[in-house]
Design an enzyme around this catalytic site. Structure first.
Site, short mmCIF file in Angstrom:
data_model
loop_
_atom_site.label_atom_id
_atom_site.label_comp_id
_atom_site.label_asym_id
_atom_site.label_seq_id
_atom_site.Cartn_x
_atom_site.Cartn_y
_atom_site.Cartn_z
N ASP A 25 34.09 -21.24 -31.25
CA ASP A 25 33.78 -20.19 -30.29
C ASP A 25 34.77 -19.03 -30.35
O ASP A 25 35.95 -19.24 -30.65
CB ASP A 25 33.78 -20.80 -28.88
N ASN A 80 34.10 -15.93 -31.97
CA ASN A 80 33.95 -15.03 -33.12
C ASN A 80 33.60 -13.61 -32.68
O ASN A 80 34.12 -12.63 -33.20
CB ASN A 80 32.83 -15.51 -34.04
N HIS A 138 31.84 -13.74 -37.25
CA HIS A 138 31.23 -14.98 -37.78
C HIS A 138 31.68 -15.23 -39.21
O HIS A 138 31.89 -16.36 -39.62
CB HIS A 138 29.70 -14.89 -37.72
N THR A 145 20.60 -24.67 -30.33
CA THR A 145 19.19 -24.41 -30.01
C THR A 145 19.07 -23.15 -29.14
O THR A 145 18.02 -22.53 -29.10
CB THR A 145 18.55 -25.61 -29.26
N ASN A 182 21.08 -20.44 -29.55
CA ASN A 182 21.54 -19.24 -30.26
C ASN A 182 20.40 -18.35 -30.75
O ASN A 182 20.63 -17.20 -31.12
CB ASN A 182 22.44 -19.61 -31.45
C1 FPP Z 1 30.36 -18.75 -31.37
O1 FPP Z 1 31.08 -17.55 -31.19
C2 FPP Z 1 29.94 -18.88 -32.75
C3 FPP Z 1 28.64 -19.03 -33.18
C4 FPP Z 1 27.50 -19.06 -32.27
C5 FPP Z 1 28.32 -19.10 -34.61
C6 FPP Z 1 29.27 -19.90 -35.44
C7 FPP Z 1 28.94 -19.63 -36.84
C8 FPP Z 1 29.82 -19.56 -37.85
C9 FPP Z 1 31.28 -19.81 -37.70
C10 FPP Z 1 29.39 -19.17 -39.20
C11 FPP Z 1 28.33 -19.97 -39.85
C12 FPP Z 1 28.66 -21.37 -40.08
C13 FPP Z 1 28.72 -21.99 -41.27
C14 FPP Z 1 28.85 -23.47 -41.28
C15 FPP Z 1 28.68 -21.30 -42.56
P1 FPP Z 1 30.48 -16.43 -30.25
O2 FPP Z 1 29.64 -15.53 -31.08
O3 FPP Z 1 29.76 -17.07 -29.11
O4 FPP Z 1 31.76 -15.70 -29.77
P2 FPP Z 1 31.97 -14.96 -28.37
O5 FPP Z 1 31.91 -16.04 -27.33
O6 FPP Z 1 33.31 -14.36 -28.52
O7 FPP Z 1 30.87 -13.95 -28.23
#
Ligand code: FPP
Length: 234
Positions: free
Chosen positions: A15, A17, A32, A61, A63
């Site tokens: 979490d 990203n 990401h 599910t 996302n």
């Molecule tokens: C949560 O951060 C992250 C995700 C929903 C996606 C995670 C995906 C990856 C790390 C890349 C793809 C994976 C692989 C295995 C290649 P957020 O976007 O909710 O962050 P925020 O809470 O700061 O908005």
């Protein structure tokens, strides 16, 4: 890390990203992309530290509610990382996908099925990747599998046990989940491994996932090792 009780199976909620990218005035997908690099590094750190299995929450599910271009960006990353994941399977690592991948494009689905199949006899380490995964959906699927067997007369409701439910989960061939690490300051499970986490320890960290380091992992493992797990006993 010597002489301490290292968890066998760690779950990672990747979490933060989006916030990491926002802080840099960059698009969320930039976060990401960094997050996916950290995913790869974390697998190696876990192996170096003696962990046996790591499961990563890559796409839930829920996302699908994100903007189209963000979903496209994550799918693009997944296509890119499938190559790296395949290399892992050459290093005695078994890959297990958790979730309903029927929702993904045909090429991604075929690659993932192939990788899980070719790596199924590897025993050095297990990587779980949760994709279109939700803990509630996983339990509903287990209920469906069990009730189908009841309808066919193969099973009586009286014989439904916790072990049977467990055998119907995506994690049935993984060691028990010992520790869940969630960076980014949020303190919830967000539908991740809800059954499996019943007796897991939780370590919440303030670091955003793209900044997560081997030192953070070591700190989380040390915190885990210092806790007294009683599993309901005294
Ligand atoms: C949560 O951060 C992250 C995700 C929903 C996606 C995670 C995906 C990856 C790390 C890349 C793809 C994976 C692989 C295995 C290649 P957020 O976007 O909710 O962050 P925020 O809470 O700061 O908005």
């Amino acid at each position: 890390m010597e002489n301490i009780n290292v968890p066998q199976h760690i779950g990672f909620i990747m979490d933060g990203n989006g916030r990491w990218a926002k802080k840099r005035a960059m698009p969320r997908n930039f976060g990401h992309s960094r997050g996916a690099e950290v995913f790869k590094k974390t697998i190696n750190w876990c192996r170096e530290l003696g962990v046996k299995c790591a499961t990563f929450y890559a796409f839930s599910t829920e996302n699908w509610k994100r903007p189209d271009d963000e979903i496209k960006g994550i799918m693009k990353l997944l296509r890119q990382y499938i190559k790296d994941i395949r290399e892992f399977s050459d290093e005695d690592i078994r890959i297990i996908i958790l979730g309903d991948i029927s929702a993904f494009d045909e090429d991604i689905r075929a690659e993932l099925l192939d990788i899980t199949d070719t790596s199924k006899d590897n025993t050095g380490f297990i990587v779980g990747i949760a994709l279109n995964y939700g803990g509630r959906a996983e339990l509903a699927l287990a209920a469906k599998k069990i009730s189908e067997r009841c309808v066919l007369g193969e099973l009586s409701p009286d014989n439904i046990t916790e072990q049977l439910v467990e055998s119907c989960l995506y994690t049935s061939e993984m060691p028990p989940l010992d520790l869940v690490i969630r960076p980014s300051g949020e303190q919830r499970l967000s539908n991740f491994l809800i059954w499996q986490a019943a007796y897991a320890e939780f370590v919440f960290m303030d670091v955003l996932w793209p900044d997560f380091t081997k030192k953070d992992l070591e700190n989380a493992i040390e915190e885990y090792a210092g806790r007294n797990r009683r599993f309901g006993g005294v």
